[in-house]
Design an enzyme around this catalytic site. Structure first.
Site, mmCIF file in Angstrom:
data_model
loop_
_atom_site.group_PDB
_atom_site.id
_atom_site.type_symbol
_atom_site.label_atom_id
_atom_site.label_comp_id
_atom_site.label_asym_id
_atom_site.label_seq_id
_atom_site.Cartn_x
_atom_site.Cartn_y
_atom_site.Cartn_z
ATOM 1 N N ASN A 37 0.487 -1.073 0.042
ATOM 2 C CA ASN A 37 0.239 -0.064 -0.104
ATOM 3 C C ASN A 37 0.405 0.843 0.479
ATOM 4 O OD1 ASN A 37 -2.047 0.637 0.539
ATOM 5 N ND2 ASN A 37 -2.457 2.058 1.956
ATOM 6 N N PHE A 83 2.832 -1.942 12.423
ATOM 7 C CA PHE A 83 2.076 -1.224 12.013
ATOM 8 C C PHE A 83 1.434 -2.043 10.356
ATOM 9 C CE2 PHE A 83 4.538 1.584 13.315
ATOM 10 C CZ PHE A 83 4.242 2.888 14.538
ATOM 11 N N SER A 123 -6.629 1.299 17.429
ATOM 12 C CA SER A 123 -7.794 2.584 17.385
ATOM 13 C C SER A 123 -8.578 3.368 18.120
ATOM 14 C CB SER A 123 -7.907 2.219 15.896
ATOM 15 O OG SER A 123 -8.393 3.144 15.604
ATOM 16 N N TYR A 148 -12.236 -4.149 9.664
ATOM 17 C CA TYR A 148 -10.703 -3.532 10.152
ATOM 18 C C TYR A 148 -10.959 -3.277 11.723
ATOM 19 C CZ TYR A 148 -8.488 0.612 11.365
ATOM 20 O OH TYR A 148 -7.630 1.281 11.684
ATOM 21 N N LYS A 152 -8.857 -4.563 15.375
ATOM 22 C CA LYS A 152 -8.603 -3.911 16.095
ATOM 23 C C LYS A 152 -8.381 -4.531 17.292
ATOM 24 C CE LYS A 152 -5.828 -1.510 13.102
ATOM 25 N NZ LYS A 152 -4.091 -1.386 12.965
ATOM 26 N N ASP A 298 -19.881 6.974 11.171
ATOM 27 C CA ASP A 298 -19.353 7.434 11.381
ATOM 28 C C ASP A 298 -20.349 7.492 12.552
ATOM 29 O OD1 ASP A 298 -17.597 8.140 9.263
ATOM 30 O OD2 ASP A 298 -18.682 10.205 8.919
HETATM 31 C C1 UD1 Z 1 -10.864 6.498 10.573
HETATM 32 C C2 UD1 Z 1 -11.861 4.937 10.782
HETATM 33 C C3 UD1 Z 1 -11.367 4.468 11.742
HETATM 34 C C4 UD1 Z 1 -10.136 4.813 11.583
HETATM 35 C C5 UD1 Z 1 -9.613 5.750 11.435
HETATM 36 C C6 UD1 Z 1 -7.777 6.049 10.368
HETATM 37 C C7 UD1 Z 1 -14.067 5.174 9.255
HETATM 38 C C8 UD1 Z 1 -15.606 5.055 9.789
HETATM 39 N N1 UD1 Z 1 -13.316 5.737 10.672
HETATM 40 O O1 UD1 Z 1 -11.518 7.496 11.708
HETATM 41 O O2 UD1 Z 1 -11.654 3.320 11.760
HETATM 42 O O3 UD1 Z 1 -9.117 4.355 12.512
HETATM 43 O O4 UD1 Z 1 -10.021 6.738 10.096
HETATM 44 O O5 UD1 Z 1 -7.244 7.533 10.431
HETATM 45 O O6 UD1 Z 1 -13.969 5.283 8.362
HETATM 46 N N2 UD1 Z 1 -15.257 13.277 6.611
HETATM 47 C C9 UD1 Z 1 -15.930 14.492 5.886
HETATM 48 N N3 UD1 Z 1 -15.518 14.313 4.528
HETATM 49 C C10 UD1 Z 1 -14.557 13.309 3.761
HETATM 50 C C11 UD1 Z 1 -14.191 12.516 4.891
HETATM 51 C C12 UD1 Z 1 -14.587 12.380 5.788
HETATM 52 O O7 UD1 Z 1 -17.022 14.981 6.030
HETATM 53 O O8 UD1 Z 1 -14.034 13.533 2.871
HETATM 54 C C13 UD1 Z 1 -15.746 13.558 8.069
HETATM 55 C C14 UD1 Z 1 -15.976 12.322 9.107
HETATM 56 O O9 UD1 Z 1 -17.653 12.562 8.422
HETATM 57 C C15 UD1 Z 1 -16.103 12.295 10.129
HETATM 58 C C16 UD1 Z 1 -13.717 13.255 10.031
HETATM 59 O O10 UD1 Z 1 -14.044 13.261 8.644
HETATM 60 O O11 UD1 Z 1 -16.449 13.150 10.813
HETATM 61 C C17 UD1 Z 1 -13.300 12.102 10.065
HETATM 62 O O12 UD1 Z 1 -12.758 11.211 9.190
HETATM 63 P P1 UD1 Z 1 -11.818 10.239 9.140
HETATM 64 O O13 UD1 Z 1 -10.835 11.118 8.638
HETATM 65 O O14 UD1 Z 1 -12.464 9.575 7.369
HETATM 66 O O15 UD1 Z 1 -12.071 9.509 10.453
HETATM 67 P P2 UD1 Z 1 -12.506 8.759 11.206
HETATM 68 O O16 UD1 Z 1 -13.843 9.092 10.165
HETATM 69 O O17 UD1 Z 1 -12.322 9.489 11.995
#
Ligand code: UD1
Length: 338
Positions: A37, A83, A123, A148, A152, A298
């Site tokens: 990756n 990792f 995580s 996933y 963990k 989410d």
């Molecule tokens: C995600 C994973 C989590 C993983 C982590 C690693 C999910 C549900 N969870 O966490 O299991 O350990 O990444 O870093 O995928 N957002 C937007 N627009 C986007 C992308 C994200 O609004 O294009 C928002 C999401 O709704 C969330 C926040 O940004 O509220 C953070 O998102 P993200 O960076 O994907 O992390 P997590 O979802 O918290």
């Protein structure tokens, strides 16, 4: 004699930053990765940052027990930081066996190597949608919403059980990361997502540079002050340093329990909108974004209580969100050649 740490998955985003900090702290490091990756960009960056051309690199798959045996025979390894795993939540839902096989077998192979000190990268996803925030290490784990996330939890259990059964021969540390973001201040290493990024910050930087047309903010009707989700965004260099403190605690025989668990976060909740606004402000640009429906799976709000890591590891997150977002932008420009 210097202690030697094996970093499995050491060519990736978190592994490369951890390698830099371990070398800065005086450890020898062996990096191993199957390159499934990532490419060599970050490993080359690590060599430049540390000025060390001689860091051993082994291309191998930790699911291959014979390769694991050979690795441990070739190097005197005092501790492993693991990792090497698949991490795309959506893909894990579509291809659960790919995730269970890879993430569990590679970790069990490492434990079978007999290395006495093992640190596992867990995580905050193990807390699911918490009833109370901030979460402490005692907050209950919730059943995982994706294969996933389940890997963990299962790896956490595997390490706990193996430590218990080892009669003191194995020490383990579980670090539960909140949301790691940013890049090294040198802009020589950072996150290199393949295809369309799932995570927020790579999506922001790719939109800012013009690789993506528009950022979708998933949901603005959450029960939070501005309607967007709250997370604990932890700077990647701060996060990497936590590993050095944890490894030192294991190798210096300072652990109070066979297997210790730590939240690695800032303790500071930040909303998606606040993060977007901060990115625009510190980097002096306007981001094209729109509000979109909630993303399935989410959680509304999660952030860490990092007190235990502060007290027992002597570690604390130091960098501001602003510095972190500047570094993320510098990295995006670096990889775009701008
Ligand atoms: C995600 C994973 C989590 C993983 C982590 C690693 C999910 C549900 N969870 O966490 O299991 O350990 O990444 O870093 O995928 N957002 C937007 N627009 C986007 C992308 C994200 O609004 O294009 C928002 C999401 O709704 C969330 C926040 O940004 O509220 C953070 O998102 P993200 O960076 O994907 O992390 P997590 O979802 O918290």
């Amino acid at each position: 004699m210097k202690k030697c740490v094996l970093v499995s998955g050491g060519a990736g985003f978190i592994g490369s930053h951890v390698t830099v900090e371990l070398i800065a702290a005086g450890y020898d490091v062996v990096v191993a990765d199957n390159m499934s990756n990532c490419d060599m960009t970050c490993f080359e960056g690590v060599k430049k940052i540390t000025g060390r051309e001689d860091i051993p690199f082994v291309k191998m798959d930790f699911c291959d027990m014979e390769a694991v045996r050979q690795l441990f025979a070739a190097y005197r390894i005092d501790a492993v930081i693991h990792f090497a795993a698949f991490k795309a939540v959506g893909e894990s839902v579509e291809q659960p066996l790919k995730y269970y096989k890879n993430n569990l077998i590679s970790f069990m192979n490492i434990l079978e190597s007999g290395c006495p000190n093992v640190l596992f990268s867990s995580s905050a996803t193990v807390y699911g949608e918490p009833e109370k925030v901030p979460v402490t290490e005692q907050s209950p784990r919730q059943s995982a919403t994706s294969p996933y996330g389940n890997t963990k939890q299962i790896c956490e259990d595997i390490l706990q059980d193996t430590v218990k059964a080892s009669g003191g021969k194995l020490r383990g540390i579980l670090l539960r990361y909140f949301n790691p973001i940013g890049a090294h201040p040198s802009a020589l290493i950072g996150e290199l997502p393949r295809g369309v990024p799932n995570n927020l910050v790579p999506f922001i930087t790719q939109t800012a540079i013009g690789k993506r047309e528009c950022l979708s903010i998933f949901g603005n009707d959450y029960p939070t002050a501005d309607g967007t989700c709250l997370r604990d965004y932890i700077d990647i260099v701060d996060l990497a340093k936590a590993h050095v403190f944890a490894v030192r605690r294991m190798l210096d025989d300072k652990m109070e329990q066979g297997c210790e668990v730590y939240n690695i976060g800032t303790g500071r909740p930040v909303s998606v909108l606040e993060l977007v606004n901060a990115f625009e402000k510190v980097n002096g640009l306007k981001l094209n974004y729109k509000f979109a429906p909630r993303r399935p799976g989410d959680v509304t709000a999660i952030w860490a209580d990092p007190t235990l890591a502060n007290e027992k590891l002597g570690w604390k997150a130091e960098r501001s969100v602003e510095d972190t977002l500047k570094a993320a932008w510098a990295w995006e420009k670096h990889i775009a050649g701008k």
